[in-house]
Design a protein around this motif. Structure first.
Motif, PDB file in Angstrom:
ATOM      1  N   PRO A 195      47.255  -2.999  76.108  1.00  0.00           N
ATOM      2  CA  PRO A 195      46.892  -2.751  74.707  1.00  0.00           C
ATOM      3  C   PRO A 195      47.590  -1.511  74.156  1.00  0.00           C
ATOM      4  O   PRO A 195      48.067  -0.652  74.892  1.00  0.00           O
ATOM      5  CB  PRO A 195      45.376  -2.545  74.773  1.00  0.00           C
ATOM      6  CG  PRO A 195      45.146  -1.991  76.150  1.00  0.00           C
ATOM      7  CD  PRO A 195      46.153  -2.659  77.041  1.00  0.00           C
ATOM      8  N   PHE A 196      47.616  -1.431  72.823  1.00  0.00           N
ATOM      9  CA  PHE A 196      48.145  -0.257  72.136  1.00  0.00           C
ATOM     10  C   PHE A 196      47.047   0.799  72.030  1.00  0.00           C
ATOM     11  O   PHE A 196      45.859   0.488  72.063  1.00  0.00           O
ATOM     12  CB  PHE A 196      48.645  -0.620  70.735  1.00  0.00           C
ATOM     13  CG  PHE A 196      49.896  -1.463  70.721  1.00  0.00           C
ATOM     14  CD1 PHE A 196      51.144  -0.866  70.647  1.00  0.00           C
ATOM     15  CD2 PHE A 196      49.825  -2.847  70.766  1.00  0.00           C
ATOM     16  CE1 PHE A 196      52.297  -1.634  70.622  1.00  0.00           C
ATOM     17  CE2 PHE A 196      50.963  -3.626  70.746  1.00  0.00           C
ATOM     18  CZ  PHE A 196      52.207  -3.016  70.669  1.00  0.00           C
ATOM     19  N   ARG A 197      47.466   2.061  71.876  1.00  0.00           N
ATOM     20  CA  ARG A 197      46.535   3.156  71.614  1.00  0.00           C
ATOM     21  C   ARG A 197      47.019   3.922  70.389  1.00  0.00           C
ATOM     22  O   ARG A 197      48.209   3.958  70.076  1.00  0.00           O
ATOM     23  CB  ARG A 197      46.450   4.115  72.801  1.00  0.00           C
ATOM     24  CG  ARG A 197      45.808   3.519  74.037  1.00  0.00           C
ATOM     25  CD  ARG A 197      44.330   3.217  73.854  1.00  0.00           C
ATOM     26  NE  ARG A 197      43.549   4.425  73.678  1.00  0.00           N
ATOM     27  CZ  ARG A 197      43.032   5.124  74.693  1.00  0.00           C
ATOM     28  NH1 ARG A 197      43.265   4.746  75.948  1.00  0.00           N
ATOM     29  NH2 ARG A 197      42.289   6.183  74.466  1.00  0.00           N
ATOM     30  N   LYS A 198      46.089   4.556  69.699  1.00  0.00           N
ATOM     31  CA  LYS A 198      46.435   5.336  68.518  1.00  0.00           C
ATOM     32  C   LYS A 198      47.437   6.442  68.877  1.00  0.00           C
ATOM     33  O   LYS A 198      47.306   7.122  69.896  1.00  0.00           O
ATOM     34  CB  LYS A 198      45.186   5.963  67.910  1.00  0.00           C
ATOM     35  CG  LYS A 198      44.317   5.008  67.112  1.00  0.00           C
ATOM     36  CD  LYS A 198      45.013   4.591  65.823  1.00  0.00           C
ATOM     37  CE  LYS A 198      44.103   3.718  64.963  1.00  0.00           C
ATOM     38  NZ  LYS A 198      44.774   3.265  63.737  1.00  0.00           N
ATOM     39  N   SER A 199      48.420   6.617  68.003  1.00  0.00           N
ATOM     40  CA  SER A 199      49.422   7.655  68.240  1.00  0.00           C
ATOM     41  C   SER A 199      48.793   9.035  68.243  1.00  0.00           C
ATOM     42  O   SER A 199      49.273   9.940  68.938  1.00  0.00           O
ATOM     43  CB  SER A 199      50.521   7.569  67.179  1.00  0.00           C
ATOM     44  OG  SER A 199      51.181   6.328  67.224  1.00  0.00           O
ATOM     45  N   ALA A 200      47.718   9.220  67.474  1.00  0.00           N
ATOM     46  CA  ALA A 200      47.049  10.516  67.453  1.00  0.00           C
ATOM     47  C   ALA A 200      46.464  10.840  68.822  1.00  0.00           C
ATOM     48  O   ALA A 200      46.483  12.002  69.256  1.00  0.00           O
ATOM     49  CB  ALA A 200      45.954  10.513  66.387  1.00  0.00           C
ATOM     50  N   LYS A 201      45.947   9.838  69.507  1.00  0.00           N
ATOM     51  CA  LYS A 201      45.413  10.035  70.852  1.00  0.00           C
ATOM     52  C   LYS A 201      46.527  10.433  71.818  1.00  0.00           C
ATOM     53  O   LYS A 201      46.358  11.335  72.643  1.00  0.00           O
ATOM     54  CB  LYS A 201      44.722   8.746  71.311  1.00  0.00           C
ATOM     55  CG  LYS A 201      44.409   8.662  72.799  1.00  0.00           C
ATOM     56  CD  LYS A 201      43.378   9.679  73.244  1.00  0.00           C
ATOM     57  CE  LYS A 201      43.024   9.482  74.702  1.00  0.00           C
ATOM     58  NZ  LYS A 201      42.114  10.539  75.207  1.00  0.00           N
ATOM     59  N   ILE A 202      47.661   9.759  71.714  1.00  0.00           N
ATOM     60  CA  ILE A 202      48.776  10.034  72.622  1.00  0.00           C
ATOM     61  C   ILE A 202      49.316  11.437  72.393  1.00  0.00           C
ATOM     62  O   ILE A 202      49.466  12.222  73.339  1.00  0.00           O
ATOM     63  CB  ILE A 202      49.878   8.976  72.437  1.00  0.00           C
ATOM     64  CG1 ILE A 202      49.333   7.580  72.751  1.00  0.00           C
ATOM     65  CG2 ILE A 202      51.078   9.303  73.311  1.00  0.00           C
ATOM     66  CD1 ILE A 202      50.295   6.470  72.410  1.00  0.00           C
ATOM     67  N   SER A 203      49.618  11.771  71.134  1.00  0.00           N
ATOM     68  CA  SER A 203      50.168  13.100  70.858  1.00  0.00           C
ATOM     69  C   SER A 203      49.149  14.185  71.187  1.00  0.00           C
ATOM     70  O   SER A 203      49.516  15.284  71.623  1.00  0.00           O
ATOM     71  CB  SER A 203      50.605  13.192  69.392  1.00  0.00           C
ATOM     72  OG  SER A 203      49.508  12.944  68.525  1.00  0.00           O
ATOM     73  N   GLY A 204      47.857  13.890  71.008  1.00  0.00           N
ATOM     74  CA  GLY A 204      46.836  14.866  71.366  1.00  0.00           C
ATOM     75  C   GLY A 204      46.786  15.125  72.856  1.00  0.00           C
ATOM     76  O   GLY A 204      46.661  16.273  73.305  1.00  0.00           O
ATOM     77  N   ASP A 205      46.896  14.058  73.662  1.00  0.00           N
ATOM     78  CA  ASP A 205      46.899  14.233  75.118  1.00  0.00           C
ATOM     79  C   ASP A 205      48.144  14.989  75.575  1.00  0.00           C
ATOM     80  O   ASP A 205      48.071  15.834  76.474  1.00  0.00           O
ATOM     81  CB  ASP A 205      46.840  12.867  75.805  1.00  0.00           C
ATOM     82  CG  ASP A 205      45.409  12.363  75.918  1.00  0.00           C
ATOM     83  OD1 ASP A 205      44.558  12.865  75.163  1.00  0.00           O
ATOM     84  OD2 ASP A 205      45.153  11.466  76.747  1.00  0.00           O
ATOM     85  N   VAL A 206      49.277  14.679  74.971  1.00  0.00           N
ATOM     86  CA  VAL A 206      50.500  15.377  75.346  1.00  0.00           C
ATOM     87  C   VAL A 206      50.383  16.860  75.037  1.00  0.00           C
ATOM     88  O   VAL A 206      50.732  17.716  75.857  1.00  0.00           O
ATOM     89  CB  VAL A 206      51.714  14.764  74.610  1.00  0.00           C
ATOM     90  CG1 VAL A 206      52.977  15.582  74.887  1.00  0.00           C
ATOM     91  CG2 VAL A 206      51.928  13.319  75.030  1.00  0.00           C
TER      92      VAL A 206
END
Length: 752
Positions: free
Chosen positions: A67-78
């Motif tokens: 599945p896809f995940r929100k880009s905000a979640k990804i950039s936040g984790d990074v």
């Protein structure tokens, strides 16, 4: 200046020269920029931010088929775990990894608005979603098998990979660009199939030359396609030195509209050119009439690029029209190649094609050895457990008895002497084996399980022997690497969707330049230049003394008759000639435009003269101190807005050469007439002295025919003639005599 003593250094204060302190800190900043921001690693082709984005997405289990995940979640984790910088910068970097017009092989699969070729920015990260793309996942194959070094993250709570395993040469396939401190990099993308073929050849022939590798790598392969217009020698030099410039053009075709009409359709534009700005530039060429043969431009693009160019006349050659557009717009660009990378993640170096491929292959060998050692350790651990299981099956009754009746079953198992298969001497269990036996399920006590364990043990022993041989033999290692590269080539190569070459490479073809003058409709115009430097062109030949409106505080300076096909020469007091195209001048409906917007005339330079250029004509130019010479029309024509420097010194006048003598008058009202042959013809310089002055300088000069005398217009409008100029006749650079009676008070010739 105070005489107070310098305080002694305290625990938190150190004294050192300012130059050394600044130098050390600047060097620290420069190294940080080079290694951690701007330059990619030659092994995986990534900068730290891109590497951390991919690793964070892997930790979030964002597989290509998941599945896809929100880009905000990804950039936040990074940002929170690995890259403590701005989230907008992280999101911009991730968005670029998902753009198929920026990346030849996108590493991120984006869902939503991630920008487009027009130059529009991606949507906010809360509106977009992402997951790993297959090439991005391929860069991290083997990451869980100790294939690369890991290091603590910025706060020491987690670890991150120093470099990714990189199953394919991502640096060459996707390219990279960046600006560091004192250095930069700009690597074009290439076709994966060709790069892998070059790697396979380099494995087979380690001493292969860069020229030989170009038999496999044809050249850059840009995601937006286009046509690379360079010869083989230029490409060889670029890939041998790692530096150079490549010419990239748009792809176009001619569409027949019937009845002799046609149009040009651009289907691919150069790499990193924004389509919207390109169309704005083409529209500007039409509006300003800088390319009069082009009638219209339309953007009919949908998912594919389709820019329609309509010619003004069907008689023009399409190749010549495109040749003119290539020079005037970004339909042709220069891609500067600078293959500056970090070798082993530490040393920046401008590398050749062979050096970059060698860095990748050496990295793949290190990854293979680390993965093999990791697998050997796993096999050894599993074999230890399997041997314990098999011993338990051979002594099953005794094992059950110890487990059932001993107070400490583990100690009992460790103290017992056991019979081992194929070993007459008794053996002892290890703690790992004893723990595994105690954790064994009752279901595993059946006979079938024992058979399966022995089969697994035999398979692991066979794999172990293969890995031991692999680690010991370099030839086997390169054979395995070749197999892995072929698998990647089959997966992403030219037979895969989107894997075929997109950029064609052809030798440069010189097209006969387009004769712009023949495309301009010849019409009479009246050019008006105001005192404040505003210029315009009225249609037709209007009376030069007709009343024309000007801005408040402005007034007429000069006016002249010309044609739209004329080139107008503007002479500035700085001694430079500037070329204006009459058909490009603003129309007469308004009040014109400042001439300084059309040419680069400095604000402190005044306009001396404006006249139509005529081939073969000669002009007398002179400076205010009284030096001058004759210049040919071909030597004053300027090709750029910055003009052409002709006269050294403060320019005063420019007069058309006609007749056989020159008359000049100084600020002291003394006039001298001398033969025109005494003046030299020059292309540039200071010139020679026209007239000798005790005080002041030159006021005016004019060319005349001695037999016709000198005529001028008096203030009342009457014409005055001085037929005999013998009294003022002399050699050049002499003082002359007082001007004739009735000569204008402003000391300027006003020829009738």
């Amino acid at each position: 200046m105070s005489d107070d003593p310098i305080p002694e250094p305290t625990e938190n204060l150190s004294l050192e020269p300012l130059s050394r302190a600044i130098g050390e800190r600047y060097l620290t900043y420069a190294l940080s920029t080079i290694m951690n921001r701007a330059l990619p690693d030659a092994r995986d082709g990534l900068k730290p931010v891109h590497r951390r984005i991919l690793y964070a997405m892997r930790e979030l289990r964002l597989a290509p088929n998941g599945p896809f995940r929100k880009s905000a979640k990804i950039s936040g984790d990074v940002m929170g775990n690995y890259h403590p910088h701005g989230d907008s910068a992280i999101y911009d970097a991730m968005a670029r990894l998902a753009q198929d017009f920026a990346m030849r092989y996108p590493l991120v699969d984006g869902q939503g608005n991630f920008g487009n070729i027009d130059g529009d920015s991606p949507a906010a990260p809360r509106y977009t979603e992402a997951r790993l793309a297959s090439p991005g996942e391929a860069l991290m194959v083997g990451l869980a098998e100790d294939s690369v070094e890991f290091r603590p993250n910025y706060d020491g709570t987690l670890t991150e990979p120093v470099v990714l395993p990189a199953a394919f040469p991502n640096l060459l396939c996707n390219g990279s660009s960046g600006i560091a401190v004192g250095m930069a990099t700009n690597i074009p993308p290439h076709n994966l199939h060709e790069v892998v073929d070059a790697c396979l050849h380099l494995i087979k022939t380690p001493d292969a030359r860069d020229e030989t590798l170009l038999n496999f790598v044809q050249g850059p392969d840009f995601p937006t396609g286009g046509v690379l217009v360079e010869d083989a020698e230029t490409l060889r030099e670029v890939y041998r030195t790692g530096r150079g410039s490549l010419r990239l053009r748009a792809r176009w075709q001619q569409e027949d509209l019937g009845r002799g009409t046609w149009q040009i359709v651009v289907t691919e534009i150069p790499y990193q050119v924004q389509k919207s700005r390109l169309i704005e530039r083409l529209a500007e060429l039409i509006q300003t009439r800088k390319l009069p043969v082009l009638a219209d431009v339309r953007d009919e693009s949908a998912e594919d690029v389709r820019i329609v160019l309509e010619p003004r006349t069907r008689s023009v050659d399409p190749a010549q029209l495109m040749g003119a557009l290539f020079k005037a717009s970004d339909l042709e660009i220069r891609f500067g190649v600078n293959m500056n990378v970090l070798l082993d993640g530490r040393v920046p170096k401008v590398c050749s094609l062979k050096e970059m491929l060698r860095a990748f292959l050496d990295h793949r060998r290190d990854v293979l050895l680390r993965r093999s050692q990791f697998r050997l350790g796993k096999i050894a651990s599993r074999l230890e457990v399997l041997d314990g299981y098999i011993i338990a099956f051979l002594n099953l009754d005794r094992v059950i008895e110890i487990i059932r009746y001993d107070d400490d079953p583990k100690a009992g198992l460790l103290a017992e002497d056991w019979a081992a298969p194929g070993d007459p001497a008794p053996v002892h269990l290890t703690e790992v084996q004893a723990e595994a036996i105690l954790n064994m399920r009752l279901r595993a006590l059946r006979r079938l399980e024992e058979i399966e364990l022995r089969a697994e043990r035999d398979a692991l022993l066979a794999e172990q022997s293969e890995l031991v041989a692999l680690v010991a033999d370099e030839g086997l290692q390169w054979t395995r690497i070749k197999e892995e590269l072929r698998e990647v080539r089959d997966r992403f190569g030219k037979s895969a969707p989107g894997g075929a070459r997109r950029t064609d490479i052809s030798a440069r073809v010189d097209v006969q330049p387009l004769d712009m003058d023949s495309m301009i409709e010849r019409e009479p115009v009246t050019v008006i230049l105001s005192q404040m430097g505003w210029i315009r062109a009225l249609k037709g030949h209007q009376p030069l003394d007709a009343e024309v409106k000007f801005r408040d505080g402005d007034g007429p300076f000069m006016s002249l008759h010309a044609e739209t096909t004329d080139k107008l020469m503007l002479f500035g007091s700085n001694g430079r000639f500037y070329t204006l195209n009459a058909h490009e001048l603003p129309g007469g409906r308004g009040l014109g435009e400042p001439v300084r917007l059309l040419v680069d005339l400095p604000n402190d330079a005044a306009i001396v003269d404006l006249f139509p250029w005529r081939e073969g004509r000669k002009y007398l130019i002179a400076s205010r101190p009284g030096d001058g010479f004759i210049v040919n029309a071909g030597d004053i024509l300027a090709q750029t807005k910055s003009g052409k420097q002709v006269l050294n010194g403060e320019a005063l006048l420019c007069r058309k050469v006609e007749g056989d003598h020159v008359a000049c008058v100084g600020q002291n009202r003394k006039m001298l007439v001398f033969a025109l042959s005494e003046l030299p013809e020059m292309a540039r310089g200071k010139g020679v002295r026209l007239q000798k002055f005790k005080d002041g300088g030159l006021s005016d000069a004019v060319c005349l025919t001695l037999a016709e005398g000198l005529r001028w217009r008096e203030s009342g409008g009457r014409t005055r003639t001085e037929p005999d100029l013998t009294e003022w006749l002399g050699k050049r650079a002499t003082a002359g005599r007082m001007a004739p009676r009735g000569f204008p008070r402003d000391n300027r010739f006003d020829p009738v």
